[in-house]
Scaffold this motif. Structure first.
Motif, PDB file in Angstrom:
ATOM      1  N   SER A 143      30.657  43.261  48.183  1.00  7.90           N
ATOM      2  CA  SER A 143      31.676  43.008  49.205  1.00  7.90           C
ATOM      3  C   SER A 143      31.408  43.824  50.464  1.00  7.90           C
ATOM      4  CB  SER A 143      33.071  43.341  48.658  1.00  7.90           C
ATOM      5  OG  SER A 143      33.398  42.497  47.566  1.00  7.90           O
ATOM      6  N   MET A 171      29.939  46.465  36.200  1.00  3.76           N
ATOM      7  CA  MET A 171      30.020  45.214  36.965  1.00  3.76           C
ATOM      8  C   MET A 171      30.904  45.394  38.206  1.00  3.76           C
ATOM      9  SD  MET A 171      28.854  42.077  37.066  1.00  3.76           S
ATOM     10  CE  MET A 171      28.279  41.696  35.411  1.00  3.76           C
ATOM     11  N   GLU A 172      32.015  46.133  38.061  1.00  3.68           N
ATOM     12  CA  GLU A 172      32.908  46.335  39.198  1.00  3.68           C
ATOM     13  C   GLU A 172      32.204  47.048  40.348  1.00  3.68           C
ATOM     14  OE1 GLU A 172      35.903  45.082  39.655  1.00  3.68           O
ATOM     15  OE2 GLU A 172      35.550  44.045  37.745  1.00  3.68           O
ATOM     16  N   PHE A 229      30.230  44.530  42.298  1.00  2.91           N
ATOM     17  CA  PHE A 229      31.072  43.689  43.140  1.00  2.91           C
ATOM     18  C   PHE A 229      31.541  44.445  44.384  1.00  2.91           C
ATOM     19  CE2 PHE A 229      31.825  40.849  39.378  1.00  2.91           C
ATOM     20  CZ  PHE A 229      31.442  39.672  40.000  1.00  2.91           C
ATOM     21  N   ARG A 230      31.852  45.738  44.229  1.00  3.36           N
ATOM     22  CA  ARG A 230      32.261  46.522  45.395  1.00  3.36           C
ATOM     23  C   ARG A 230      31.112  46.644  46.401  1.00  3.36           C
ATOM     24  NH1 ARG A 230      34.856  49.715  41.425  1.00  3.36           N
ATOM     25  NH2 ARG A 230      33.133  51.221  41.421  1.00  3.36           N
ATOM     26  N   HIS A 245      35.326  38.366  48.702  1.00  2.29           N
ATOM     27  CA  HIS A 245      35.934  38.784  47.436  1.00  2.29           C
ATOM     28  C   HIS A 245      35.812  37.722  46.347  1.00  2.29           C
ATOM     29  CE1 HIS A 245      37.429  42.287  49.485  1.00  2.29           C
ATOM     30  NE2 HIS A 245      38.119  41.560  50.342  1.00  2.29           N
ATOM     31  N   GLN A 280      31.733  35.791  33.058  1.00  2.00           N
ATOM     32  CA  GLN A 280      32.909  36.141  33.848  1.00  2.00           C
ATOM     33  C   GLN A 280      33.185  35.120  34.949  1.00  2.00           C
ATOM     34  OE1 GLN A 280      32.948  40.196  35.279  1.00  2.00           O
ATOM     35  NE2 GLN A 280      32.283  41.040  33.318  1.00  2.00           N
ATOM     36  N   ARG A 315      34.290  36.206  43.385  1.00  2.00           N
ATOM     37  CA  ARG A 315      33.447  36.769  42.327  1.00  2.00           C
ATOM     38  C   ARG A 315      32.497  35.740  41.713  1.00  2.00           C
ATOM     39  NH1 ARG A 315      35.969  41.805  40.614  1.00  2.00           N
ATOM     40  NH2 ARG A 315      35.053  41.638  38.538  1.00  2.00           N
TER      41      ARG A 315
END
Length: 397
Positions: free
Chosen positions: A9, A1-2, A5-6, A59, A88, A61
């Protein structure tokens, strides 16, 4: 998941949409399930990222962009991933190229039923029939179409939005075209931009530092090889026939197709030719014009390429000016109006009530002007009475 998100962004931060698309304000963003269809190259990915940029901090989420091209989704379904995002604190999931997921409609339905506070905005091919071919989405998805640049958007882009020209309705153009033209002409000369738009202004990727015609030819191949074959589930062995049919229709120019001859040329049945023509129209490679009151599977009165850029890419040395201008006319009105043709070659019926004739302003003196016909004139920037400048129809969206 991270990792997602990166990527989100980075993409949002580096998204540059020099022209804000009109569709951004036409969509009712309150709906929980929104589908945005469009042909390849019209900017669907940029549109999604621009929405995220306008409504969320990079940023934040609560919003996440994902692309089904990612091999990660070969082992995990949309609904499973969406569930993790939702738990989340996710609120808006932007899904690009949703049709790359095998059971995409079923997965979207699961998301809708399981995650009541999650909004999903997805993009797909213009070939997709969201409701007709996916009944489980009936009543829950709102579908919109993103088109290529209009002439208005192209001028705004080329002038860096200095004048921020706004769209006009057809009614407004017909009633006030002389006044509207006077609002535009002191700022720019449309004729300075018109030929460039006809040649390479419809698809936003003309902004990229690549050969436009080669890029467009590649895009057309992808439309047939992926959008038509994959989504319509046609066997690969028939691809050559579809491509040959498309080429035959293109080089024959805007006219009534000889279905029997085409069937003979590509060695298939008349019914199959008609189906292939419909698929090419769904892919926004061609436009099909029917007589008033008729529709598929009736024989059309004219088949033409979807936009003028395609004409220059396929047969640049054999382009007829009248064909170019009629293609521009049909493409400009296609978004919100119904176009038919019966009778004379360069005369069209719009919304089953208005009669248009596309003509060269240099030859207008040779034409008998009829009061119940609207003359869309090219090679001029101004009009009078029922004679309107053709370029102004490029301001319809």
């Amino acid at each position: 998941m991270e990792a997602f998100f990166r990527t989100h962004s980075y993409l949002v931060e580096h998204t540059n949409a020099p022209v804000r698309r009109l569709l951004m304000d036409e969509i009712d963003w309150n709906h929980r399930m929104i589908g945005i269809k469009g042909t390849r190259g019209v900017g669907k990915t940029t549109f999604l990222l621009q929405y995220a940029k306008e409504h969320f901090d990079i940023h934040d989420r609560k919003c996440l962009y994902i692309n089904m091209n990612n091999f990660y989704f070969q082992g995990r379904g949309i609904s499973d991933f969406a569930g993790e995002f939702y738990r989340q604190g996710g609120k808006v999931l932007l899904i690009d190229q949703v049709f790359k997921e095998t059971n995409w409609s079923h997965e979207l339905r699961k998301c809708y039923d399981l995650y009541p506070e999650l909004k999903i905005v997805f993009t797909g091919s213009s070939v997709m029939r969201l409701k007709e071919e996916n009944p489980e989405l009936n009543g829950i998805v709102e579908s919109y179409n993103l088109r290529g640049f209009s002439f208005r958007e192209f001028i705004n882009l080329q002038t860096e939005n200095k004048f921020n020209f706004q769209p006009y309705s057809l009614e407004d153009i017909l009633e006030n075209h002389e006044h509207l033209a006077r609002q535009v002409l002191p700022n720019v000369s449309p004729s300075s931009y018109f030929q460039n738009y006809l040649h390479h202004g419809f698809y936003p990727f003309f902004l990229e530092h690549r050969n436009y015609s080669e890029n467009l030819l590649k895009t057309m191949n992808m439309m047939t090889e992926v959008d038509i074959l994959l989504i319509k589930q046609i066997e690969l062995k028939y691809l050559t026939k579809i491509k040959k049919l498309f080429y035959q229709l293109a080089v024959n120019g805007p006219k009534a197709p000889n279905i029997s001859q085409l069937a003979n040329d590509i060695e298939t049945s008349r019914a199959t030719v008609m189906n292939y023509i419909k698929y090419l129209a769904d892919a926004r490679l061609i436009n099909i014009i029917y007589p008033v009151g008729q529709a598929f599977p009736k024989k059309p009165t004219k088949v033409m390429l979807h936009n003028t850029n395609l004409m220059y890419a396929i047969y640049p040395n054999e382009i007829n000016e009248q064909d170019i201008m009629e293609t521009f006319f049909v493409n400009s009105l296609w978004k919100d109006h119904k176009i038919n043709q019966t009778g004379k070659e360069n005369t069209y019926t719009v919304d089953e009530e208005r009669h248009f004739r596309i003509c060269n302003a240099k030859n207008i003196g040779k034409i008998k002007i009829l009061p119940n016909t609207i003359y869309a004139r090219y090679n001029t920037e101004i009009g009078k009475g029922n004679q309107i400048p053709l370029w102004l129809l490029g301001f319809l969206y």
